[in-house]
Design a protein around this motif. Structure first.
Motif, PDB file in Angstrom:
ATOM      1  N   ASP A   1       0.848  -1.185   0.000  1.00 32.05           N
ATOM      2  CA  ASP A   1       0.000   0.000   0.000  1.00 32.05           C
ATOM      3  C   ASP A   1       0.885   1.237   0.000  1.00 32.05           C
ATOM      4  O   ASP A   1       1.886   1.293   0.724  1.00 32.05           O
ATOM      5  N   TYR A   2       0.491   2.231  -0.808  1.00 32.52           N
ATOM      6  CA  TYR A   2       1.209   3.501  -0.878  1.00 32.52           C
ATOM      7  C   TYR A   2       0.206   4.640  -0.706  1.00 32.52           C
ATOM      8  O   TYR A   2      -0.882   4.604  -1.297  1.00 32.52           O
ATOM      9  N   LEU A   3       0.595   5.635   0.082  1.00 34.15           N
ATOM     10  CA  LEU A   3      -0.189   6.851   0.195  1.00 34.15           C
ATOM     11  C   LEU A   3       0.420   7.860  -0.772  1.00 34.15           C
ATOM     12  O   LEU A   3       1.592   8.225  -0.643  1.00 34.15           O
TER      13      LEU A   3
ATOM     14  N   ARG B   1      -5.037  16.024  -2.951  1.00 34.43           N
ATOM     15  CA  ARG B   1      -5.815  14.809  -2.677  1.00 34.43           C
ATOM     16  C   ARG B   1      -4.849  13.693  -2.301  1.00 34.43           C
ATOM     17  O   ARG B   1      -3.813  13.519  -2.927  1.00 34.43           O
ATOM     18  N   TRP B   2      -5.214  12.945  -1.262  1.00 36.13           N
ATOM     19  CA  TRP B   2      -4.434  11.806  -0.809  1.00 36.13           C
ATOM     20  C   TRP B   2      -5.160  10.540  -1.197  1.00 36.13           C
ATOM     21  O   TRP B   2      -6.354  10.391  -0.935  1.00 36.13           O
ATOM     22  N   LEU B   3      -4.447   9.619  -1.841  1.00 33.26           N
ATOM     23  CA  LEU B   3      -5.027   8.355  -2.276  1.00 33.26           C
ATOM     24  C   LEU B   3      -4.192   7.198  -1.758  1.00 33.26           C
ATOM     25  O   LEU B   3      -2.956   7.262  -1.781  1.00 33.26           O
ATOM     26  N   LEU B   4      -4.862   6.164  -1.328  1.00 34.74           N
ATOM     27  CA  LEU B   4      -4.196   4.943  -0.902  1.00 34.74           C
ATOM     28  C   LEU B   4      -4.354   3.937  -2.029  1.00 34.74           C
ATOM     29  O   LEU B   4      -5.475   3.592  -2.404  1.00 34.74           O
TER      30      LEU B   4
ATOM     31  N   ASP C   1       4.046  13.393  -3.480  1.00 35.73           N
ATOM     32  CA  ASP C   1       4.672  12.491  -2.521  1.00 35.73           C
ATOM     33  C   ASP C   1       4.107  11.092  -2.688  1.00 35.73           C
ATOM     34  O   ASP C   1       2.926  10.932  -2.995  1.00 35.73           O
ATOM     35  N   VAL C   2       4.956  10.097  -2.488  1.00 39.19           N
ATOM     36  CA  VAL C   2       4.550   8.682  -2.486  1.00 39.19           C
ATOM     37  C   VAL C   2       5.239   8.038  -1.292  1.00 39.19           C
ATOM     38  O   VAL C   2       6.463   8.041  -1.206  1.00 39.19           O
ATOM     39  N   VAL C   3       4.436   7.512  -0.371  1.00 40.46           N
ATOM     40  CA  VAL C   3       4.967   6.933   0.851  1.00 40.46           C
ATOM     41  C   VAL C   3       4.412   5.529   1.022  1.00 40.46           C
ATOM     42  O   VAL C   3       3.198   5.320   0.916  1.00 40.46           O
TER      43      VAL C   3
END
Length: 98
Positions: free
Chosen positions: A3-5, A28-31, A72-74
Motif C-alpha cells: 500500500d502507498y499513500l 488529494r491523498w489516495l491509498l 509524494d509517495v509513501v
C-alpha cells in the motif's frame, strides 16, 4: 504488493464556487496498492484523472489546462494514519497560494 499513500496536487482549475468563478487547486491523498512507488504514482494519477465528478466541475477553456503533480509517495502498509487521510481532498484558492 504494498500500500502507498500518494499525494496529488492539482492547480489552475477554473471552477464555480458559491456562484463565483475563479481559479482553484486541490491536494488529494489516495491509498493505492502497487508493486512499487512508480506504479503507485501512475495508478493514483489515473484515479484522479478518471474522476468524472471532478471533471464536471472544471470549466477551463481549451488551451488553459489544469496541472496535476504527484507530490509524494509513501509506503503505507498497515498505517492507520494513511487509512484516515486516504480519500481526503482539500481545495484552495489559487490567489491564496501566490
Amino acid at each position: 504488493m504494498s500500500d502507498y499513500l500518494v499525494t496529488i496536487e492539482a492547480a489552475n482549475l477554473l471552477v464555480t464556487v458559491e456562484g463565483e468563478q475563479d481559479k482553484y487547486g486541490f491536494v488529494r491523498w489516495l491509498l493505492v496498492e502497487a508493486s512499487d512507488a512508480t506504479l503507485a504514482a501512475k495508478r493514483a494519477l489515473t484515479e484522479v484523472t478518471s474522476d468524472e465528478a471532478l471533471y464536471e466541475k472544471i470549466e477551463n477553456a481549451e488551451g488553459d489546462s489544469p496541472a496535476m503533480t504527484v507530490k509524494d509517495v509513501v509506503r503505507a502498509d498497515g498505517s492507520d494514519d494513511a487509512q484516515q487521510v486516504a480519500g481526503t481532498t482539500v481545495w484552495f484558492s489559487m490567489d491564496a497560494r501566490e
